[in-house]
Design a protein around this motif. Structure first.
Motif, mmCIF file in Angstrom:
data_model
loop_
_atom_site.group_PDB
_atom_site.id
_atom_site.type_symbol
_atom_site.label_atom_id
_atom_site.label_comp_id
_atom_site.label_asym_id
_atom_site.label_seq_id
_atom_site.Cartn_x
_atom_site.Cartn_y
_atom_site.Cartn_z
ATOM 1 N N ASP A 1 5.617 -77.967 63.698
ATOM 2 C CA ASP A 1 6.141 -76.612 63.893
ATOM 3 C C ASP A 1 7.377 -76.358 63.031
ATOM 4 O OD1 ASP A 1 4.132 -76.031 65.701
ATOM 5 O OD2 ASP A 1 5.391 -76.397 67.475
ATOM 6 N N CYS A 2 8.274 -77.335 62.975
ATOM 7 C CA CYS A 2 9.499 -77.164 62.182
ATOM 8 C C CYS A 2 9.194 -77.122 60.689
ATOM 9 C CB CYS A 2 10.503 -78.266 62.509
ATOM 10 S SG CYS A 2 11.240 -78.073 64.146
ATOM 11 N N ALA A 3 8.218 -77.914 60.234
ATOM 12 C CA ALA A 3 7.842 -77.896 58.818
ATOM 13 C C ALA A 3 7.359 -76.503 58.425
ATOM 14 C CB ALA A 3 6.765 -78.937 58.536
ATOM 15 N N THR A 4 6.578 -75.887 59.299
ATOM 16 C CA THR A 4 6.113 -74.520 59.046
ATOM 17 C C THR A 4 7.295 -73.557 58.998
ATOM 18 O OG1 THR A 4 4.031 -75.018 60.171
ATOM 19 C CG2 THR A 4 4.597 -72.695 59.902
ATOM 20 N N GLY A 5 8.200 -73.691 59.943
ATOM 21 C CA GLY A 5 9.385 -72.827 59.983
ATOM 22 C C GLY A 5 10.274 -72.994 58.766
ATOM 23 N N TRP A 6 10.478 -74.250 58.342
ATOM 24 C CA TRP A 6 11.307 -74.484 57.151
ATOM 25 C C TRP A 6 10.647 -73.893 55.913
ATOM 26 C CZ3 TRP A 6 16.071 -74.892 57.660
ATOM 27 C CH2 TRP A 6 16.661 -75.667 58.651
ATOM 28 N N GLY A 7 9.315 -73.980 55.822
ATOM 29 C CA GLY A 7 8.613 -73.371 54.689
ATOM 30 C C GLY A 7 8.843 -71.873 54.633
ATOM 31 N N GLU A 8 8.770 -71.231 55.791
ATOM 32 C CA GLU A 8 9.023 -69.790 55.861
ATOM 33 C C GLU A 8 10.469 -69.473 55.512
ATOM 34 O OE1 GLU A 8 8.865 -66.134 59.075
ATOM 35 O OE2 GLU A 8 7.928 -68.035 59.583
ATOM 36 N N ALA A 9 11.404 -70.255 56.042
ATOM 37 C CA ALA A 9 12.826 -70.021 55.769
ATOM 38 C C ALA A 9 13.133 -70.179 54.281
ATOM 39 C CB ALA A 9 13.688 -70.973 56.589
ATOM 40 N N MET A 10 12.559 -71.180 53.637
ATOM 41 C CA MET A 10 12.805 -71.402 52.202
ATOM 42 C C MET A 10 12.197 -70.273 51.367
ATOM 43 S SD MET A 10 14.629 -74.154 51.763
ATOM 44 C CE MET A 10 15.526 -73.612 53.202
ATOM 45 N N THR A 11 11.035 -69.768 51.786
ATOM 46 C CA THR A 11 10.414 -68.648 51.072
ATOM 47 C C THR A 11 11.285 -67.398 51.183
ATOM 48 O OG1 THR A 11 8.200 -69.551 51.438
ATOM 49 C CG2 THR A 11 8.351 -67.189 50.927
ATOM 50 N N LEU A 12 11.787 -67.124 52.383
ATOM 51 C CA LEU A 12 12.666 -65.959 52.566
ATOM 52 C C LEU A 12 13.968 -66.112 51.782
ATOM 53 C CD1 LEU A 12 12.078 -65.344 56.367
ATOM 54 C CD2 LEU A 12 11.246 -63.946 54.455
ATOM 55 N N LEU A 13 14.518 -67.322 51.738
ATOM 56 C CA LEU A 13 15.724 -67.568 50.952
ATOM 57 C C LEU A 13 15.465 -67.316 49.473
ATOM 58 C CD1 LEU A 13 18.651 -68.557 50.708
ATOM 59 C CD2 LEU A 13 17.742 -70.893 50.556
ATOM 60 N N ILE B 1 13.197 -65.323 48.116
ATOM 61 C CA ILE B 1 13.074 -63.875 47.904
ATOM 62 C C ILE B 1 14.451 -63.213 47.923
ATOM 63 C CG2 ILE B 1 12.220 -61.731 48.934
ATOM 64 C CD1 ILE B 1 9.786 -63.432 49.902
ATOM 65 N N TYR B 2 15.269 -63.597 48.889
ATOM 66 C CA TYR B 2 16.613 -63.030 48.999
ATOM 67 C C TYR B 2 17.425 -63.298 47.737
ATOM 68 C CZ TYR B 2 21.437 -62.469 50.498
ATOM 69 O OH TYR B 2 22.750 -62.104 50.575
ATOM 70 N N LEU B 3 17.410 -64.537 47.265
ATOM 71 C CA LEU B 3 18.218 -64.901 46.101
ATOM 72 C C LEU B 3 17.692 -64.292 44.806
ATOM 73 C CD1 LEU B 3 18.901 -68.647 46.950
ATOM 74 C CD2 LEU B 3 20.502 -66.720 47.136
ATOM 75 N N GLU B 4 16.384 -64.270 44.631
ATOM 76 C CA GLU B 4 15.813 -63.760 43.387
ATOM 77 C C GLU B 4 15.821 -62.240 43.310
ATOM 78 O OE1 GLU B 4 11.965 -65.550 42.984
ATOM 79 O OE2 GLU B 4 12.818 -67.446 42.296
ATOM 80 N N ARG B 5 15.718 -61.567 44.440
ATOM 81 C CA ARG B 5 15.626 -60.109 44.454
ATOM 82 C C ARG B 5 16.946 -59.433 44.772
ATOM 83 N NH1 ARG B 5 11.084 -59.338 41.661
ATOM 84 N NH2 ARG B 5 9.427 -60.605 42.527
ATOM 85 N N GLY B 6 17.925 -60.214 45.197
ATOM 86 C CA GLY B 6 19.227 -59.642 45.502
ATOM 87 C C GLY B 6 19.226 -58.734 46.716
ATOM 88 N N LEU B 7 18.314 -58.976 47.632
ATOM 89 C CA LEU B 7 18.237 -58.145 48.828
ATOM 90 C C LEU B 7 19.494 -58.347 49.663
ATOM 91 C CD1 LEU B 7 14.555 -58.861 49.877
ATOM 92 C CD2 LEU B 7 15.422 -56.908 48.617
#
Length: 68
Positions: free
Chosen positions: A42-54, A56-62
């Motif tokens: 469960d945590c591996a799935t959550g970390w994957g999602e968190a890293m993807t959101l990070l 997107i945030y960093l590359e798109r400047g949201l």
């Protein structure tokens, strides 16, 4: 409530990689109990999602606006 039987430790390491940055994430401390094995998945799935959101945030400047 803990997700599994054990307390875990999470560490991040940032490294230069090509024209960007590589993020290494390590989570240690899980036992071989069924609860810990399920928590690890469960945590591996959550970390994957968190890293993807990070990413997107960093590359798109949201940014977050308080008035939303």
């Amino acid at each position: 409530m803990d997700p599994g039987d054990s307390v875990t430790t999470v560490s991040f390491q940032l490294k230069p990689f090509r024209n960007g940055t590589l993020i290494e994430l390590h989570e240690t401390g899980y036992s071989n109990s069924k609860a810990d094995q399920e928590a690890c998945i469960d945590c591996a799935t959550g970390w994957g999602e968190a890293m993807t959101l990070l990413k997107i945030y960093l590359e798109r400047g949201l940014t977050f606006k308080d008035d939303l």
